[in-house]
Design a protein around this motif. Sequence first.
Motif, PDB file in Angstrom:
ATOM      1  N   PHE A 493       0.843  -1.190   0.000  1.00  0.00           N
ATOM      2  CA  PHE A 493       0.000   0.000   0.000  1.00  0.00           C
ATOM      3  C   PHE A 493       0.881   1.243   0.000  1.00  0.00           C
ATOM      4  O   PHE A 493       1.907   1.295   0.675  1.00  0.00           O
ATOM      5  CB  PHE A 493      -0.923  -0.002   1.217  1.00  0.00           C
ATOM      6  N   VAL A 494       0.441   2.248  -0.769  1.00  0.00           N
ATOM      7  CA  VAL A 494       1.266   3.439  -0.987  1.00  0.00           C
ATOM      8  C   VAL A 494       0.456   4.689  -0.695  1.00  0.00           C
ATOM      9  O   VAL A 494      -0.690   4.825  -1.166  1.00  0.00           O
ATOM     10  CB  VAL A 494       1.784   3.487  -2.434  1.00  0.00           C
ATOM     11  N   GLY A 495       1.060   5.593   0.083  1.00  0.00           N
ATOM     12  CA  GLY A 495       0.492   6.920   0.291  1.00  0.00           C
ATOM     13  C   GLY A 495       1.462   7.954  -0.237  1.00  0.00           C
ATOM     14  O   GLY A 495       2.632   7.980   0.178  1.00  0.00           O
ATOM     15  N   ALA A 496       0.997   8.793  -1.173  1.00  0.00           N
ATOM     16  CA  ALA A 496       1.883   9.793  -1.791  1.00  0.00           C
ATOM     17  C   ALA A 496       1.113  11.102  -1.958  1.00  0.00           C
ATOM     18  O   ALA A 496       0.203  11.188  -2.789  1.00  0.00           O
ATOM     19  CB  ALA A 496       2.392   9.288  -3.132  1.00  0.00           C
ATOM     20  N   ALA A 497       1.451  12.106  -1.164  1.00  0.00           N
ATOM     21  CA  ALA A 497       0.791  13.406  -1.252  1.00  0.00           C
ATOM     22  C   ALA A 497       1.270  14.142  -2.498  1.00  0.00           C
ATOM     23  O   ALA A 497       2.477  14.184  -2.780  1.00  0.00           O
ATOM     24  CB  ALA A 497       1.086  14.224   0.001  1.00  0.00           C
ATOM     25  N   ARG A 552      -2.860   2.369  -4.104  1.00  0.00           N
ATOM     26  CA  ARG A 552      -2.608   3.731  -3.643  1.00  0.00           C
ATOM     27  C   ARG A 552      -3.783   4.196  -2.793  1.00  0.00           C
ATOM     28  O   ARG A 552      -4.905   4.314  -3.274  1.00  0.00           O
ATOM     29  CB  ARG A 552      -2.409   4.681  -4.816  1.00  0.00           C
ATOM     30  N   PHE A 553      -3.513   4.424  -1.500  1.00  0.00           N
ATOM     31  CA  PHE A 553      -4.595   4.875  -0.629  1.00  0.00           C
ATOM     32  C   PHE A 553      -4.628   6.401  -0.578  1.00  0.00           C
ATOM     33  O   PHE A 553      -3.633   7.085  -0.849  1.00  0.00           O
ATOM     34  CB  PHE A 553      -4.499   4.268   0.773  1.00  0.00           C
ATOM     35  N   ALA A 554      -5.794   6.914  -0.236  1.00  0.00           N
ATOM     36  CA  ALA A 554      -6.022   8.355  -0.261  1.00  0.00           C
ATOM     37  C   ALA A 554      -5.269   9.045   0.868  1.00  0.00           C
ATOM     38  O   ALA A 554      -5.205   8.549   1.995  1.00  0.00           O
ATOM     39  CB  ALA A 554      -7.510   8.647  -0.152  1.00  0.00           C
ATOM     40  N   VAL A 555      -4.680  10.192   0.539  1.00  0.00           N
ATOM     41  CA  VAL A 555      -4.043  11.070   1.516  1.00  0.00           C
ATOM     42  C   VAL A 555      -4.378  12.502   1.134  1.00  0.00           C
ATOM     43  O   VAL A 555      -4.814  12.779   0.015  1.00  0.00           O
ATOM     44  CB  VAL A 555      -2.501  10.883   1.544  1.00  0.00           C
ATOM     45  N   SER A 556      -4.156  13.403   2.041  1.00  0.00           N
ATOM     46  CA  SER A 556      -4.333  14.816   1.732  1.00  0.00           C
ATOM     47  C   SER A 556      -3.204  15.288   0.825  1.00  0.00           C
ATOM     48  O   SER A 556      -2.076  14.794   0.914  1.00  0.00           O
ATOM     49  CB  SER A 556      -4.336  15.625   3.026  1.00  0.00           C
ATOM     50  N   ASP A 557      -3.513  16.253  -0.057  1.00  0.00           N
ATOM     51  CA  ASP A 557      -2.448  16.822  -0.895  1.00  0.00           C
ATOM     52  C   ASP A 557      -1.375  17.481  -0.050  1.00  0.00           C
ATOM     53  O   ASP A 557      -0.203  17.508  -0.432  1.00  0.00           O
ATOM     54  CB  ASP A 557      -3.026  17.852  -1.868  1.00  0.00           C
ATOM     55  N   GLY A 558      -1.773  18.034   1.091  1.00  0.00           N
ATOM     56  CA  GLY A 558      -0.817  18.673   1.973  1.00  0.00           C
ATOM     57  C   GLY A 558      -0.476  20.077   1.517  1.00  0.00           C
ATOM     58  O   GLY A 558      -0.805  20.501   0.401  1.00  0.00           O
ATOM     59  N   PRO A 559       0.200  20.851   2.373  1.00  0.00           N
ATOM     60  CA  PRO A 559       0.581  22.218   2.003  1.00  0.00           C
ATOM     61  C   PRO A 559       1.656  22.238   0.923  1.00  0.00           C
ATOM     62  O   PRO A 559       2.445  21.289   0.793  1.00  0.00           O
ATOM     63  CB  PRO A 559       1.112  22.792   3.315  1.00  0.00           C
ATOM     64  N   LEU A 560       1.680  23.312   0.170  1.00  0.00           N
ATOM     65  CA  LEU A 560       2.679  23.462  -0.885  1.00  0.00           C
ATOM     66  C   LEU A 560       4.070  23.663  -0.293  1.00  0.00           C
ATOM     67  O   LEU A 560       4.210  24.164   0.832  1.00  0.00           O
ATOM     68  CB  LEU A 560       2.321  24.653  -1.767  1.00  0.00           C
ATOM     69  N   PRO A 561       5.113  23.271  -1.036  1.00  0.00           N
ATOM     70  CA  PRO A 561       6.474  23.520  -0.553  1.00  0.00           C
ATOM     71  C   PRO A 561       6.701  24.989  -0.218  1.00  0.00           C
ATOM     72  O   PRO A 561       6.224  25.875  -0.925  1.00  0.00           O
ATOM     73  CB  PRO A 561       7.346  23.060  -1.728  1.00  0.00           C
ATOM     74  N   PHE A 562       7.372  25.233   0.883  1.00  0.00           N
ATOM     75  CA  PHE A 562       7.748  26.558   1.385  1.00  0.00           C
ATOM     76  C   PHE A 562       6.545  27.380   1.850  1.00  0.00           C
ATOM     77  O   PHE A 562       6.695  28.555   2.185  1.00  0.00           O
ATOM     78  CB  PHE A 562       8.534  27.353   0.326  1.00  0.00           C
TER      79      PHE A 562
END
Length: 604
Positions: A493-497, A552-562
């Motif tokens: 299983f893979v999590g990749a924002a 691929r399991f769902a994750v949040s996109d997360g904040p942008l770099p910097f």
Amino acid sequence: MLTWLQLLDLKLSEFAHAGDGWGAVSRGAAASRELVDAEMEGALAKTQNSDSATSATQRLGRLSRNYHYLHSECGLVQATLNSLARELMAPQRQLTEAVREAESLGYRVLGDAGSVEFPAAPDGATGQEVAGGTVAGSPGFDVLGMHIPMPRAGNPDGVGVNPHRARAQELADRVAHAVAEAREIDDRFDQALSKLKAAPGLTVDDATWTDAAKDATAVRDLAGGSLRDEIPTGKGPAERKQWWLGLSQEKREEYLAVFPDVIGNLDGIPAATRNEANRENLQLLIGKLAGRQDERSRTQLDGLLEIDRKLREEGKQPPMFLLGIGDEGNGRAIVSYGNPDVSQNVSAYVPGLETGLDKDFAKNDLKRARDTALDAASEDRGTTTASIVWLGYDAPQLTGTDDMLANFDVAQTADAKAGAPAFDSFMRGLTVTNENADPHLTAIGHSYGSRLVGAAAVEPGGIPGVDDIVLVGSPGVGVNRAGDLGISGSHVFVGAADHDPVSWAPSGNQVIGGALGSLLGPVGTFVGGSLADPTQNWFGRDPASEAFGATRFAVSDGPLPFSDGSPTPAHSNYFSPERDPVSAKNIARIVSGHPDRITTEPYR
């Protein structure tokens, strides 16, 4: 000064009995400490909130530390006395045999020095009566483990030779050698025991543990030889478990007192025992590093103190088990939330880039393991879960410079490959000590830690006992298909924002292709495009791609770099119920054995 008569009459069992007494005091101190921590200090901290309660909690904390120190030092006294008895057995046996032989021949052993008196006897050649006499022994000397008697020349009997003289001399030398060996042992142990003393009005602080660490080292050097040789470090976890279970309680206590660092980090030893040993070794490490001023020691000390603080928060659930601790390399720490020996679900999370034994690790990485344990428990309240963070290797470190060559260590596989056998050994140890018929084991790799999980999976036999593999924020795992990780691809299983740049780390060919396009224009772009494969990451095929074959399991996109000043803010959110509850929940569902409940998202 020890005499031959004292050595002959010495009751070595009395040393063992004395050691048992000190062991009883050590056990009593440990039990009292547990009582203070769990039922007094812990209960007070949970139920009372006032200045007086805080003051009482602090006093109870000091009492707990006093009991801990008493447990440690009394354990060292026990080990020293038991080792003294063991070491004196050989010279006492040698002396007893020599004395018995002398008596059987009609000789007498005399005086404090152990001289041997022999009777008159006729010369073997002339038949002339030769007077008896007394000979003093010489201990001789030892060379490469062999005893060499003192050479003698001439005929001390003058006229004729008494046939008893040579035999009497040999026996006297054996007596002298046994006594000399016993005196040397007695002197060494006398010096060691004289140092195992506490000053009146003792205050147990870092300086006290620094002294305790020196005591432990001294006792180990003095008494640890025979104990050390018996530890099956070269065996597998199953053999180590059987060895430990076959020891007497007294022998186990000796090992825990003298070799807490070895026993605590030995795969195959039960989790409760490792926890006990490592909590002991933690204090010794704190004492060892407290007096040092170099940056590495101060950094690791901060991490150790934070782990110690968390361990003192007794009563919190799930309980903490310290399964490994050490100061080698960038530091070692293996912490489990929940007992992995009794839990039906056990996960082991390997952290990645820039992880080391420091305060950040002790706060953040331990929280990730604890969050996973709590979330997994909420997913299935009918089963038990242990969630482990495994820092059993040297993760690559950034240097804090912009120099590409200086930071190239991160892009290499050497650290992952070096750590893979240790991770496999740890996982095999979990399968050996777990008491369930078929425990559910999950290996989790985050960031560069996923590369180590990949390296461990392709070792002969794969990762022992593993049922599922979770990869989050992965720059690749060293293989191009999930099915190459030693288990079915449906259990990977893979999590990749999408905003995690580490999970997009380009392959070497992509980097070269981009450079050619920049340098050579359209021709370079064409050539570079032919080199690049969009499904490839730095360490192999992108685990989040369909071609890799994982889920691929769902994750949040997360904040942008910097967006918060950091280049990779989304990279650290996968385990956090606060910052990425979707990912944290999905990880918990896999760990608890319910991957059918996860939410998925499209491949890249």
